[in-house]
Design a protein around this motif. Structure first.
Motif, mmCIF file in Angstrom:
data_model
loop_
_atom_site.group_PDB
_atom_site.id
_atom_site.type_symbol
_atom_site.label_atom_id
_atom_site.label_comp_id
_atom_site.label_asym_id
_atom_site.label_seq_id
_atom_site.Cartn_x
_atom_site.Cartn_y
_atom_site.Cartn_z
ATOM 1 N N ASN A 147 0.824 -1.128 -0.003
ATOM 2 C CA ASN A 147 0.081 0.000 -0.020
ATOM 3 C C ASN A 147 0.778 1.376 -0.057
ATOM 4 N N CYS A 197 -0.696 -2.999 18.684
ATOM 5 C CA CYS A 197 -1.223 -4.116 17.980
ATOM 6 C C CYS A 197 -1.278 -5.118 18.913
ATOM 7 N N ASP A 227 -3.942 4.782 18.197
ATOM 8 C CA ASP A 227 -4.995 3.730 18.070
ATOM 9 C C ASP A 227 -4.551 2.514 18.242
ATOM 10 N N VAL A 266 -4.985 -1.630 16.771
ATOM 11 C CA VAL A 266 -5.555 -2.759 15.929
ATOM 12 C C VAL A 266 -5.357 -4.175 16.398
ATOM 13 N N GLU A 270 -7.898 -5.498 10.637
ATOM 14 C CA GLU A 270 -8.803 -4.701 10.083
ATOM 15 C C GLU A 270 -8.683 -3.071 10.373
ATOM 16 N N ASN A 271 -8.952 -2.508 9.260
ATOM 17 C CA ASN A 271 -8.841 -0.912 9.273
ATOM 18 C C ASN A 271 -7.531 -0.433 9.436
ATOM 19 N N LEU A 272 -6.546 -1.318 9.534
ATOM 20 C CA LEU A 272 -4.959 -0.815 9.702
ATOM 21 C C LEU A 272 -4.797 0.171 8.802
ATOM 22 N N THR A 293 -6.583 2.244 7.270
ATOM 23 C CA THR A 293 -7.336 3.418 7.327
ATOM 24 C C THR A 293 -6.826 4.122 8.540
ATOM 25 N N ILE A 294 -6.480 3.461 9.597
ATOM 26 C CA ILE A 294 -5.984 3.989 10.801
ATOM 27 C C ILE A 294 -4.782 4.678 10.654
ATOM 28 N N GLU A 309 -3.594 5.929 7.860
ATOM 29 C CA GLU A 309 -3.940 7.225 7.010
ATOM 30 C C GLU A 309 -4.324 8.349 8.141
ATOM 31 N N THR A 310 -5.301 7.892 8.893
ATOM 32 C CA THR A 310 -6.189 8.803 9.846
ATOM 33 C C THR A 310 -5.115 9.499 10.628
ATOM 34 N N THR A 311 -4.289 8.585 11.189
ATOM 35 C CA THR A 311 -3.288 9.037 12.138
ATOM 36 C C THR A 311 -2.119 10.064 11.507
#
Length: 125
Positions: free
Chosen positions: A30, A86, A105, A107, A113-115, A117-118, A120-122
């Protein structure tokens, strides 16, 4: 999407080499750069000092130095550090403690799941 995040460096901290390899593959696909890996807390702190990564993916349960203590020490070096915890067996208490200390955050392993997205948000907050 690939290549979008290449400017962001990641430090992966997990005592399982299988988990580090799996995570590395996932985030590199990614567009993130895995700048370093560490298999224990002491290595993690040394690597953090050396490379100052944009994000740290930090396992909670490790031998020698638990993730919570590693989190405290990394934040003492850099209060702005982006650390994502994690764990496969994260108890609510432990997760809340990490978030109160300053983790961005959490995970759940092994599916993460959502790693992405998390992550990117971070980076965008």
């Amino acid at each position: 999407m690939e290549g979008d995040n290449l400017m962001y460096s990641v430090l992966i901290v997990d005592d399982s080499s299988f988990m580090r390899t799996w995570l590395k593959r996932l985030i590199q696909q990614n567009g993130y750069l895995v700048a370093a890996e560490a298999e224990n807390g002491y290595e993690a702190i040394l690597e953090y000092r050396k490379i100052s990564p944009d994000i740290v993916l930090l396992d909670i349960h490790m031998p020698e130095l638990m993730g919570v203590e590693v989190l405290r020490r990394i934040l003492a070096i850099d209060p702005q550090a982006n650390v994502i915890m994690c764990s496969a067996t994260g108890t609510t208490f432990l997760i809340e403690e990490c978030l109160q200390i300053g983790a961005k955050d959490f995970v759940k392993k092994p599916h993460f799941e959502n790693l992405l997205t998390i992550m990117e948000t971070t980076l965008n907050t």
